[in-house]
Scaffold this motif. Sequence first.
Motif, PDB file in Angstrom:
ATOM      1  N   THR A  57       0.826  -1.204   0.000  1.00 58.77           N
ATOM      2  CA  THR A  57       0.000   0.000   0.000  1.00 58.77           C
ATOM      3  C   THR A  57       0.863   1.258   0.000  1.00 58.77           C
ATOM      4  O   THR A  57       0.598   2.230  -0.730  1.00 58.77           O
ATOM      5  CB  THR A  57      -0.930   0.003   1.230  1.00 58.77           C
ATOM      6  OG1 THR A  57      -1.725  -1.179   1.216  1.00 58.77           O
ATOM      7  CG2 THR A  57      -1.826   1.232   1.244  1.00 58.77           C
ATOM      8  N   GLU A  73     -11.236   9.719  -8.185  1.00 58.43           N
ATOM      9  CA  GLU A  73     -11.901   9.401  -6.923  1.00 58.43           C
ATOM     10  C   GLU A  73     -12.129   7.911  -6.743  1.00 58.43           C
ATOM     11  O   GLU A  73     -11.982   7.371  -5.660  1.00 58.43           O
ATOM     12  CB  GLU A  73     -13.245  10.144  -6.861  1.00 58.43           C
ATOM     13  CG  GLU A  73     -13.940   9.984  -5.518  1.00 58.43           C
ATOM     14  CD  GLU A  73     -15.182  10.830  -5.417  1.00 58.43           C
ATOM     15  OE1 GLU A  73     -15.937  10.618  -4.439  1.00 58.43           O
ATOM     16  OE2 GLU A  73     -15.402  11.685  -6.297  1.00 58.43           O
ATOM     17  N   ARG A  77     -10.694   5.739  -3.596  1.00 57.14           N
ATOM     18  CA  ARG A  77     -11.576   5.059  -2.636  1.00 57.14           C
ATOM     19  C   ARG A  77     -11.192   3.591  -2.474  1.00 57.14           C
ATOM     20  O   ARG A  77     -11.253   3.044  -1.373  1.00 57.14           O
ATOM     21  CB  ARG A  77     -13.024   5.169  -3.100  1.00 57.14           C
ATOM     22  CG  ARG A  77     -13.633   6.550  -2.914  1.00 57.14           C
ATOM     23  CD  ARG A  77     -15.056   6.570  -3.417  1.00 57.14           C
ATOM     24  NE  ARG A  77     -15.673   7.871  -3.197  1.00 57.14           N
ATOM     25  CZ  ARG A  77     -16.894   8.188  -3.626  1.00 57.14           C
ATOM     26  NH1 ARG A  77     -17.623   7.270  -4.276  1.00 57.14           N
ATOM     27  NH2 ARG A  77     -17.403   9.388  -3.401  1.00 57.14           N
ATOM     28  N   ALA A  78     -10.786   2.950  -3.570  1.00 61.30           N
ATOM     29  CA  ALA A  78     -10.380   1.537  -3.502  1.00 61.30           C
ATOM     30  C   ALA A  78      -9.142   1.375  -2.629  1.00 61.30           C
ATOM     31  O   ALA A  78      -9.035   0.422  -1.825  1.00 61.30           O
ATOM     32  CB  ALA A  78     -10.119   1.010  -4.905  1.00 61.30           C
ATOM     33  N   VAL A  80      -8.161   3.480  -0.224  1.00 61.14           N
ATOM     34  CA  VAL A  80      -8.525   3.764   1.164  1.00 61.14           C
ATOM     35  C   VAL A  80      -9.240   2.579   1.803  1.00 61.14           C
ATOM     36  O   VAL A  80      -8.972   2.200   2.943  1.00 61.14           O
ATOM     37  CB  VAL A  80      -9.415   5.034   1.223  1.00 61.14           C
ATOM     38  CG1 VAL A  80      -9.977   5.222   2.635  1.00 61.14           C
ATOM     39  CG2 VAL A  80      -8.621   6.259   0.809  1.00 61.14           C
ATOM     40  N   LYS A  81     -10.180   1.987   1.036  1.00 64.91           N
ATOM     41  CA  LYS A  81     -10.902   0.824   1.570  1.00 64.91           C
ATOM     42  C   LYS A  81      -9.956  -0.336   1.855  1.00 64.91           C
ATOM     43  O   LYS A  81     -10.048  -1.012   2.892  1.00 64.91           O
ATOM     44  CB  LYS A  81     -11.982   0.385   0.581  1.00 64.91           C
ATOM     45  CG  LYS A  81     -12.846  -0.773   1.090  1.00 64.91           C
ATOM     46  CD  LYS A  81     -13.926  -1.149   0.114  1.00 64.91           C
ATOM     47  CE  LYS A  81     -14.853  -2.220   0.686  1.00 64.91           C
ATOM     48  NZ  LYS A  81     -14.125  -3.409   1.120  1.00 64.91           N
ATOM     49  N   GLU A  82      -9.033  -0.591   0.916  1.00 62.31           N
ATOM     50  CA  GLU A  82      -8.059  -1.675   1.109  1.00 62.31           C
ATOM     51  C   GLU A  82      -7.210  -1.419   2.344  1.00 62.31           C
ATOM     52  O   GLU A  82      -6.941  -2.324   3.144  1.00 62.31           O
ATOM     53  CB  GLU A  82      -7.185  -1.777  -0.133  1.00 62.31           C
ATOM     54  CG  GLU A  82      -6.153  -2.910  -0.067  1.00 62.31           C
ATOM     55  CD  GLU A  82      -5.282  -2.947  -1.313  1.00 62.31           C
ATOM     56  OE1 GLU A  82      -4.239  -3.606  -1.238  1.00 62.31           O
ATOM     57  OE2 GLU A  82      -5.653  -2.331  -2.333  1.00 62.31           O
ATOM     58  N   LYS A  84      -8.011   0.467   4.993  1.00 63.99           N
ATOM     59  CA  LYS A  84      -8.822   0.325   6.209  1.00 63.99           C
ATOM     60  C   LYS A  84      -9.059  -1.145   6.555  1.00 63.99           C
ATOM     61  O   LYS A  84      -9.040  -1.534   7.727  1.00 63.99           O
ATOM     62  CB  LYS A  84     -10.148   1.052   6.036  1.00 63.99           C
ATOM     63  CG  LYS A  84     -10.024   2.574   6.066  1.00 63.99           C
ATOM     64  CD  LYS A  84     -11.402   3.235   5.938  1.00 63.99           C
ATOM     65  CE  LYS A  84     -11.299   4.753   6.052  1.00 63.99           C
ATOM     66  NZ  LYS A  84     -12.622   5.413   5.922  1.00 63.99           N
ATOM     67  N   ASP A  85      -9.287  -1.952   5.523  1.00 60.70           N
ATOM     68  CA  ASP A  85      -9.500  -3.386   5.758  1.00 60.70           C
ATOM     69  C   ASP A  85      -8.270  -4.022   6.390  1.00 60.70           C
ATOM     70  O   ASP A  85      -8.365  -4.854   7.303  1.00 60.70           O
ATOM     71  CB  ASP A  85      -9.850  -4.092   4.451  1.00 60.70           C
ATOM     72  CG  ASP A  85     -11.246  -3.733   3.950  1.00 60.70           C
ATOM     73  OD1 ASP A  85     -12.041  -3.239   4.771  1.00 60.70           O
ATOM     74  OD2 ASP A  85     -11.523  -3.961   2.759  1.00 60.70           O
ATOM     75  N   ARG A  86      -7.102  -3.619   5.891  1.00 59.02           N
ATOM     76  CA  ARG A  86      -5.857  -4.194   6.447  1.00 59.02           C
ATOM     77  C   ARG A  86      -5.594  -3.694   7.859  1.00 59.02           C
ATOM     78  O   ARG A  86      -5.075  -4.439   8.694  1.00 59.02           O
ATOM     79  CB  ARG A  86      -4.700  -3.852   5.514  1.00 59.02           C
ATOM     80  CG  ARG A  86      -4.747  -4.645   4.217  1.00 59.02           C
ATOM     81  CD  ARG A  86      -3.704  -4.203   3.236  1.00 59.02           C
ATOM     82  NE  ARG A  86      -3.792  -4.996   2.009  1.00 59.02           N
ATOM     83  CZ  ARG A  86      -3.131  -4.712   0.897  1.00 59.02           C
ATOM     84  NH1 ARG A  86      -2.333  -3.663   0.854  1.00 59.02           N
ATOM     85  NH2 ARG A  86      -3.256  -5.481  -0.170  1.00 59.02           N
ATOM     86  N   LYS A  88      -7.958  -3.022   9.989  1.00 56.91           N
ATOM     87  CA  LYS A  88      -8.857  -3.817  10.826  1.00 56.91           C
ATOM     88  C   LYS A  88      -8.256  -5.189  11.134  1.00 56.91           C
ATOM     89  O   LYS A  88      -8.319  -5.674  12.267  1.00 56.91           O
ATOM     90  CB  LYS A  88     -10.207  -3.977  10.116  1.00 56.91           C
ATOM     91  CG  LYS A  88     -11.050  -2.721  10.075  1.00 56.91           C
ATOM     92  CD  LYS A  88     -12.374  -2.980   9.365  1.00 56.91           C
ATOM     93  CE  LYS A  88     -13.218  -1.721   9.285  1.00 56.91           C
ATOM     94  NZ  LYS A  88     -14.496  -1.970   8.552  1.00 56.91           N
TER      95      LYS A  88
END
Length: 439
Positions: A57, A73, A77-78, A80-82, A84-86, A88
């Motif tokens: 990342t 955008e 977003r993809a 950022v989502k990836e 955040k998932d990692r 978590k």
Amino acid sequence: MALHSDPLRTRLDLIYRQAVDHAALVNAYGAYARRVKIDASRLLHAFEGLVVSFSSTITRLSARDDAVDAIEEGPLRAIVKEFKDRVKVYRKLVADSATPSSPSNQQLHQARKLRELSSRIAAGSTPKSLHCLAMRLMQERVAHPESYDAAGSVPGRAEPSLDQYHYAIISDNVIAASVVVNSAVWNAAEPSKHVFHLVTDRMYLAAFHVWFARRPPSGAPQWRYAPMPISHSSGRWLPPLDYLKFYLPEMYPRLRRIILLEDDVVVQRDMAALWRTDLDGKANGAVEVCFGPFRRYSHYLNFSHPVVGEKFSPWACAWGHGVNLFDLDAWRREKLTERFQYYENLNSDGTLWAPETGAASAELMTFHGSTKPLDKAWNLMGLGRNPSITPAEITGAGAVHFDGTMKPWLDVAINQYKHIWTRYLDADEKFLQLCNFAL
């Protein structure tokens, strides 16, 4: 006994027992080592995977850093989502590693339990030096039969009277038993009034004969040797040494009271004072060991079993084994041996108490309501597991108890306590030197 058996067979039995002990110990440590390695490897791989993910990342974000204004955008977003998932996943893994309920922590807990089990096996297994001592003493008995009384009695001694101070020591460890006897005799005001009944496995009877003939306690006490003497009514069942204590009234039908000393005890005061203690009609005198919520009956017994739940309180105070004054008349009157056999048979499926608590749990159930608390000084426990006992506590104790896995005759003994035990042992005995005892 050794003279009437095949000496080679006796030696073979000892070697076989040593092999079984060491095989169990190696298997326990091997299983523990494998479990720790597997758990550590799994956790390491999980964190390494997260490091790779974050590095990926970071690389992707660095590549777009110079053209951040050009990032669309959707791709942003993809990413950022990836990320955040990692994060978590990372937080969950760290949290799971720190909480008691986590799989990794449960595995660590299991590994620790296995380590404790292997430690108990190490303590229960007979060290090579003790096997060596037993074999050399037996060889001495066979090589020089004229030097040792075949019956194991003390020549010229009259039968001990009932008003003398009688002790039972049940052990297959000759060197440990000798320390118990020597310490009791050394601290007795009138040693000749103290009588010691040494009970052992038939395999070690000759070794006991030889040792005490070569190194008799000073002060002319009396002692008697006996192999495991009690059988079940069928005549075929012999209880293990740990359970022979439940048959003391049958073993000594003429005695009215007796003091039971375990072989990891060192006496520091004249036991005549303990012998004269009024038990108020109770069968057992012992030191209570509970403090706060610890060492209560709930620690030993399974209170989900209806028999346990109905007859006992989980908050009842446990008492320490190792130094017990038994009123054998009260024992017989209350039929406590029969009570023990009832609970032992009821526990045939292992549901009344945990296997590792063994005889201690059986004692608590058998003598419940029949035990009088003794002065705590008569059994200072913990010298085989607790390095924080103060010198003042030890000095003030009538007897100290090396309960736990770090016995004073083992290499893992707690060093600051070992001199308490070795002071009652004759380190110049040639058999100890031949067997490489680290005293």
